[in-house]
Design a protein around this motif. Structure first.
Motif, PDB file in Angstrom:
ATOM      1  N   LEU A 124      45.869  48.038  34.011  1.00  0.00           N
ATOM      2  CA  LEU A 124      45.435  49.430  34.184  1.00  0.00           C
ATOM      3  C   LEU A 124      45.551  49.799  35.657  1.00  0.00           C
ATOM      4  CD1 LEU A 124      42.123  49.483  32.087  1.00  0.00           C
ATOM      5  CD2 LEU A 124      44.400  50.198  31.352  1.00  0.00           C
ATOM      6  N   LYS A 125      46.119  50.998  35.884  1.00  0.00           N
ATOM      7  CA  LYS A 125      46.084  51.537  37.250  1.00  0.00           C
ATOM      8  C   LYS A 125      45.110  52.689  37.225  1.00  0.00           C
ATOM      9  CE  LYS A 125      50.600  50.110  38.703  1.00  0.00           C
ATOM     10  NZ  LYS A 125      52.011  50.347  38.525  1.00  0.00           N
ATOM     11  N   GLY A 126      44.397  52.884  38.313  1.00  0.00           N
ATOM     12  CA  GLY A 126      43.447  53.987  38.310  1.00  0.00           C
ATOM     13  C   GLY A 126      42.633  54.039  39.584  1.00  0.00           C
ATOM     14  N   THR A 127      41.580  54.842  39.511  1.00  0.00           N
ATOM     15  CA  THR A 127      40.724  55.060  40.677  1.00  0.00           C
ATOM     16  C   THR A 127      39.329  54.538  40.376  1.00  0.00           C
ATOM     17  OG1 THR A 127      41.945  57.110  40.906  1.00  0.00           O
ATOM     18  CG2 THR A 127      40.045  56.849  42.334  1.00  0.00           C
ATOM     19  N   THR A 178      39.106  54.624  45.692  1.00  0.00           N
ATOM     20  CA  THR A 178      40.254  53.756  46.008  1.00  0.00           C
ATOM     21  C   THR A 178      41.125  53.588  44.760  1.00  0.00           C
ATOM     22  OG1 THR A 178      38.591  52.500  47.198  1.00  0.00           O
ATOM     23  CG2 THR A 178      40.809  51.555  47.127  1.00  0.00           C
ATOM     24  N   ASP A 179      42.439  53.567  44.952  1.00  0.00           N
ATOM     25  CA  ASP A 179      43.346  53.278  43.833  1.00  0.00           C
ATOM     26  C   ASP A 179      43.437  51.769  43.650  1.00  0.00           C
ATOM     27  OD1 ASP A 179      43.829  55.888  43.365  1.00  0.00           O
ATOM     28  OD2 ASP A 179      45.643  55.992  44.606  1.00  0.00           O
ATOM     29  N   VAL A 180      43.254  51.326  42.438  1.00  0.00           N
ATOM     30  CA  VAL A 180      43.264  49.876  42.186  1.00  0.00           C
ATOM     31  C   VAL A 180      44.066  49.557  40.927  1.00  0.00           C
ATOM     32  CG1 VAL A 180      41.017  49.440  43.279  1.00  0.00           C
ATOM     33  CG2 VAL A 180      41.106  49.977  40.851  1.00  0.00           C
ATOM     34  N   VAL A 181      44.419  48.297  40.801  1.00  0.00           N
ATOM     35  CA  VAL A 181      45.082  47.803  39.591  1.00  0.00           C
ATOM     36  C   VAL A 181      44.183  46.721  38.999  1.00  0.00           C
ATOM     37  CG1 VAL A 181      47.127  46.660  38.650  1.00  0.00           C
ATOM     38  CG2 VAL A 181      47.352  48.216  40.597  1.00  0.00           C
ATOM     39  N   VAL A 182      43.947  46.797  37.699  1.00  0.00           N
ATOM     40  CA  VAL A 182      43.114  45.805  37.021  1.00  0.00           C
ATOM     41  C   VAL A 182      43.940  45.157  35.922  1.00  0.00           C
ATOM     42  CG1 VAL A 182      41.172  45.582  35.405  1.00  0.00           C
ATOM     43  CG2 VAL A 182      40.896  46.931  37.490  1.00  0.00           C
ATOM     44  N   ARG A 183      43.888  43.843  35.866  1.00  0.00           N
ATOM     45  CA  ARG A 183      44.546  43.143  34.748  1.00  0.00           C
ATOM     46  C   ARG A 183      43.521  42.294  34.028  1.00  0.00           C
ATOM     47  NH1 ARG A 183      49.397  41.559  38.561  1.00  0.00           N
ATOM     48  NH2 ARG A 183      50.644  43.422  38.365  1.00  0.00           N
TER      49      ARG A 183
END
Ligand code: 4AD
Length: 475
Positions: free
Chosen positions: A100-103, A49-54
């Motif tokens: 960060l954006k990523g998988t 899944t593509d997710v965004v983490v802060r």
């Protein structure tokens, strides 16, 4: 179709019950665009899944092929491991706030099951090189000097998550037992405990009488219990304690419960025991990772102790029995500095002996001599003792204090006169005994002491975000 159209057209006008139901949380778009790290790692989010983490960078490890960063947003202990290019890693420094954006991917590492394969990295807030929280163990004393950053570390954030879970456990318990949560005032014109350790409020002429910060919400909670039957209040209280001990703060939180229609001290002990046990159970369920952290680094007996707390009834003994036990030890070993005669206060050394060594369990000590306790505690028929208790726990001493309250007008009035209290100021308290008095009792749990019990930490200054004690009011 009709429901949706109806809802949309109606939103600007005042809502009816039906319209409110239409605009429910299930149809609302998510309030936050990103999920917390804890929810990403433990929830239903699948790998790929593509997710965004802060969050904030805990550490960066740069390598030729691939670099690693640990990102923490406070939602869990370990944060998330991010795998990123050297170019992206070069943008990061410990303490920086980033997005960060990523998988999400399965991690080959032993430390975590999932990791983040980063595709884009943005620094939201740079961090200066003087950032004091580096990747090493800092002493608790040092961490206290950086109160504005303390919660970014493992201990500071684990304490806050566990405080939250303990608060949740408390509210859950009292809701299940049909208590009503009430809010008692912070400004008061009386000194509930009669200890005289009150902070006076300035300017003095504002209220046209001396006013203090509350030392306990009990007397006000009694007002509300005399109408709503079972109430509790959970809030800050203030004591001008000069004693600089590991168990005392000038500002601390107290859970105070007050219940009408109980007439036996044992019933009160049952409720107290259940509230401590259920709160502990909730913390164990909700914060397993944090409890394991404290068990590893702070107190290796913690987990066993907490599990025993929830599974075993607490010991019960009277003050007179406690004195007998202490006297026997004193005669044999001469280990106490303070007297162990009937009528004298139990000192910390006595409380610790009883809970940590003799009982090796939380222990209720009940029925103290009348002269040692405040005016509102109910007189026993022996006329020497009052129907009260202190709950002593291993390693800490007193965690809870409570009593049956004197509900008989004449006896209460006599005790107040004897204590030379200003009868006019407390007439409302006596009135409660005149207008439909009922047997009742209550207790107060010191929340920071409960947090010591739940974390294994030794000093209450560690378990409150901004400790206030004599000479210290920083941040
Ligand atoms: O025993 P205390 O003084 O009891 C009362 O205030 C009652 N009016 C409560 C009630 O029956 N509603 O205080 C209750 C608890 C103690 O057992 C202890 O855990 C904690 O509050 N406590 C403190 N915690 C931190 N710093 C201090 N200075 C504390 N003083 C008491």
């Amino acid at each position: 179709m009709f429901r949706l159209a109806f809802c949309r057209r109606s939103i600007p006008s005042p809502r009816t019950a039906f319209q409110t139901a239409c605009y429910s949380s299930s149809t609302r778009k998510p309030l936050f665009p990103t999920r917390t790290i804890q929810s990403l790692l433990s929830g239903d989010s699948t790998t790929g899944t593509d997710v965004v983490v802060r969050g904030w960078v805990r550490s960066v490890r740069k390598q030729k092929q691939v670099s690693f960063a640990n990102i923490n947003d406070g939602s869990n202990l370990k944060g998330i491991q991010a795998i990123l290019s050297e170019a992206d890693a070069n943008k990061l420094s410990t303490g920086a706030c980033i997005e960060l954006k990523g998988t999400l991917a399965n991690s080959p590492g032993k430390e975590q099951s999932k990791e983040l394969q980063v595709t884009a990295c943005k620094v939201l807030g740079e961090c200066d090189g003087s950032y004091p929280l580096q990747k090493k163990r800092h002493t608790l004393e040092f961490l206290r000097t950086i109160g504005h950053l303390r919660a970014r570390g493992n201990t500071g954030s684990a304490v806050l998550r566990m405080r939250n879970a303990a608060g949740e456990g408390i509210h859950k318990f009292f809701a299940e037992q049909e208590f009503v949560q009430v809010n008692t005032p912070i400004f008061t014109s009386h000194d509930c405990e009669g200890g005289g350790e009150v902070f006076q409020v300035l300017p003095k002429d504002f209220f046209k009488k001396p006013v203090y910060l509350t030392v306990s919400g009990q007397l006000h909670a009694e007002i509300m219990a005399s109408a709503l039957s079972r109430v509790y209040t959970f809030g800050p209280v203030f004591r001008a304690e000069e004693s600089l001990t590991s168990r005392h703060l000038a500002e601390f939180w107290m859970l105070e419960a007050e219940m009408t229609f109980i007439d036996q001290l044992d019933q009160l002990l049952d409720v107290t025991e259940a509230s401590v046990q259920d709160t502990t159970r909730h913390v164990l369920d909700k914060c397993a990772e944090d409890v394991a952290f404290f068990n590893k680094w702070t107190d290796p007996t913690l987990l066993d102790r907490l599990q025993q707390t929830v599974n075993r009834p607490f010991v019960r003994m009277t003050y007179s029995e406690a004195i007998d036990i202490l006297q026997r030890v004193q005669d044999k070993e001469k280990r106490f500095n303070f007297p162990t005669t009937w009528g004298s206060s139990l000192q910390s050394e006595h409380e610790r002996y009883l809970a940590s060594e003799y009982c090796q369990s939380p222990v209720f000590v009940t029925d103290y001599p009348v002269d040692l306790k405040p005016f509102y505690m109910r007189a026993n028929s022996d006329e020497k003792t009052v129907s009260c208790f202190d709950l002593l726990v291993p390693g800490i001493g007193e965690l809870v204090g409570g009593s049956m309250r004197e509900e008989r007008y004449d006896i209460l009035e006599g005790k107040m006169k004897q204590a030379k209290m200003n009868m006019e100021d407390y007439q409302w308290y006596l009135d409660l005994r005149k207008y439909g008095s009922a047997p009742h009792g209550g207790y107060g749990i010191g929340f920071e002491r409960l947090m010591l019990w739940l974390t294994g930490l030794e000093n209450v200054r560690e378990v409150v975000p901004m400790p206030r004690y004599a000479g210290h009011c920083k941040f």
